[in-house]
Design a protein around this motif. Sequence first.
Motif, mmCIF file in Angstrom:
data_model
loop_
_atom_site.group_PDB
_atom_site.id
_atom_site.type_symbol
_atom_site.label_atom_id
_atom_site.label_comp_id
_atom_site.label_asym_id
_atom_site.label_seq_id
_atom_site.Cartn_x
_atom_site.Cartn_y
_atom_site.Cartn_z
ATOM 1 N N PHE A 98 1.164 -1.240 0.136
ATOM 2 C CA PHE A 98 0.189 0.130 -0.417
ATOM 3 C C PHE A 98 0.501 0.679 0.210
ATOM 4 C CE2 PHE A 98 0.855 -0.607 4.237
ATOM 5 C CZ PHE A 98 1.305 1.490 4.809
ATOM 6 N N MET A 99 0.502 2.202 -0.047
ATOM 7 C CA MET A 99 1.104 3.794 -0.304
ATOM 8 C C MET A 99 0.547 4.859 0.476
ATOM 9 S SD MET A 99 2.434 4.030 -4.313
ATOM 10 C CE MET A 99 0.237 4.056 -5.422
ATOM 11 N N PRO A 100 1.422 5.336 0.614
ATOM 12 C CA PRO A 100 0.449 6.813 1.262
ATOM 13 C C PRO A 100 -0.901 7.045 1.268
ATOM 14 C CG PRO A 100 2.283 7.372 1.745
ATOM 15 C CD PRO A 100 2.035 5.567 0.365
ATOM 16 N N GLY A 101 -1.681 7.895 1.505
ATOM 17 C CA GLY A 101 -2.974 8.426 0.443
ATOM 18 C C GLY A 101 -3.824 7.273 0.190
ATOM 19 N N VAL A 164 -2.113 17.977 -6.208
ATOM 20 C CA VAL A 164 -2.069 19.130 -5.454
ATOM 21 C C VAL A 164 -0.047 19.541 -6.222
ATOM 22 C CG1 VAL A 164 -3.259 18.847 -3.511
ATOM 23 C CG2 VAL A 164 -0.544 18.078 -3.244
ATOM 24 N N VAL A 165 -0.076 20.426 -5.739
ATOM 25 C CA VAL A 165 1.096 21.251 -5.447
ATOM 26 C C VAL A 165 1.324 21.228 -4.488
ATOM 27 C CG1 VAL A 165 0.859 23.675 -6.256
ATOM 28 C CG2 VAL A 165 3.096 22.688 -7.503
ATOM 29 N N ALA A 166 2.932 21.696 -4.336
ATOM 30 C CA ALA A 166 4.040 22.114 -2.861
ATOM 31 C C ALA A 166 4.202 23.000 -3.075
ATOM 32 C CB ALA A 166 4.688 20.709 -2.200
ATOM 33 N N LEU A 167 4.048 23.884 -2.311
ATOM 34 C CA LEU A 167 4.811 25.249 -2.317
ATOM 35 C C LEU A 167 5.747 25.410 -0.605
ATOM 36 C CD1 LEU A 167 2.604 27.718 -4.329
ATOM 37 C CD2 LEU A 167 4.432 26.537 -5.273
ATOM 38 N N ALA A 239 -3.069 13.665 -4.443
ATOM 39 C CA ALA A 239 -3.833 15.478 -3.245
ATOM 40 C C ALA A 239 -3.678 13.848 -1.862
ATOM 41 C CB ALA A 239 -5.369 15.286 -3.283
ATOM 42 N N GLY A 240 -3.677 12.486 -2.624
ATOM 43 C CA GLY A 240 -3.547 11.765 -0.824
ATOM 44 C C GLY A 240 -2.990 11.508 -0.096
ATOM 45 N N ARG A 246 3.325 16.494 5.656
ATOM 46 C CA ARG A 246 2.254 17.634 6.324
ATOM 47 C C ARG A 246 3.551 17.830 7.116
ATOM 48 N NH1 ARG A 246 -1.186 20.112 4.717
ATOM 49 N NH2 ARG A 246 -2.965 18.503 4.518
ATOM 50 N N ARG A 247 3.828 19.111 6.389
ATOM 51 C CA ARG A 247 5.105 19.322 7.126
ATOM 52 C C ARG A 247 5.201 21.114 7.105
ATOM 53 N NH1 ARG A 247 10.194 18.273 4.214
ATOM 54 N NH2 ARG A 247 11.563 20.058 5.399
ATOM 55 N N ASP A 248 5.406 21.937 8.383
ATOM 56 C CA ASP A 248 5.457 23.525 8.767
ATOM 57 C C ASP A 248 5.567 24.352 7.128
ATOM 58 O OD1 ASP A 248 3.440 22.477 10.854
ATOM 59 O OD2 ASP A 248 4.778 23.200 12.058
ATOM 60 N N ASP A 249 6.688 23.775 6.612
ATOM 61 C CA ASP A 249 7.488 24.667 5.828
ATOM 62 C C ASP A 249 6.851 24.571 4.715
ATOM 63 O OD1 ASP A 249 8.316 22.288 5.541
ATOM 64 O OD2 ASP A 249 10.361 22.675 6.536
#
Length: 292
Positions: A98-101, A164-167, A239-240, A246-249
Amino acid sequence: MDLDMRRVRYFVAVAEESSFVRAASRLHMTQPALSRQIRALEEDLSVVLFQRDRQGTLLTRAGHQLLEDARPMLSMAQAVQQRVRMANREVNHFTIGFMPGVIVTPIVREFARTAPQLDIEVVHTSITDQVDFLLDGRVDVCYVRLPLPEGMFEVVPLFPEPRVVALSSAHPLAELKAVHVEDLRDMTLLQDPLDVPEWRGRVPRHPVMPLEDTGRFPVTIEECLEGVASGAGCYVMPAGMAGFYRRDDVAYLTLEGVAPRMVALAYTKHRTMPELHQFAELSRRMLGPGAD
């Protein structure tokens, strides 16, 4: 003449090391003995696999083709050995990747209820190694994100997953909920642009920190997100997976203008284990179109 798998394994070592000396050390054999094995393989195939010059040991066109085919072939040979050994056990073993999400706990629980004769194991994989886990037999069946290499697997499409895009959290767009891919043209995409066919912006000419090897993209998701957090560019992902990483930066925005990734179930072709089809049908019913 049938291929000698031992010689094929030797060939892959030489190709990966670009050196007979380094490959011989890796294989714990002498360089002359390794050279004899490679010459024998070339004679079996009636081709020249390597060119040797001042620049080192280089693959010929035939060598490149053999390397492309040899890696999955060796992995599948290893998987055959593993499955045969598993079949010799009194308890049948069934491993699910299995994979994350992708939440699979309810499916695994239901499958265990309907197949009490199985010793079920669940193994974590990722996008970067999902094919390896299937080929070398570490898992019997795996939840994957398409595409996969064609012709090697039975694939059961389940559901499309938006991306999703990570910025960097410090980026001006990070406060938005969604952004269009065209709005990111001035940014650098920190992955192979083939992963995002709609991309028309910049890609890195040099490796993204903290990588040291020149000329390659970040390999793992963690490496990519380090580059994002440092402000080096952006990274597109299903997206999943955003909640798992998840990280604050780092901020995740819905990405418009790109096609979703299809989540699917996959297993190696030509396998007749009836539980594979049973698990595939259960996954289709619980995750596929029309599932609750």
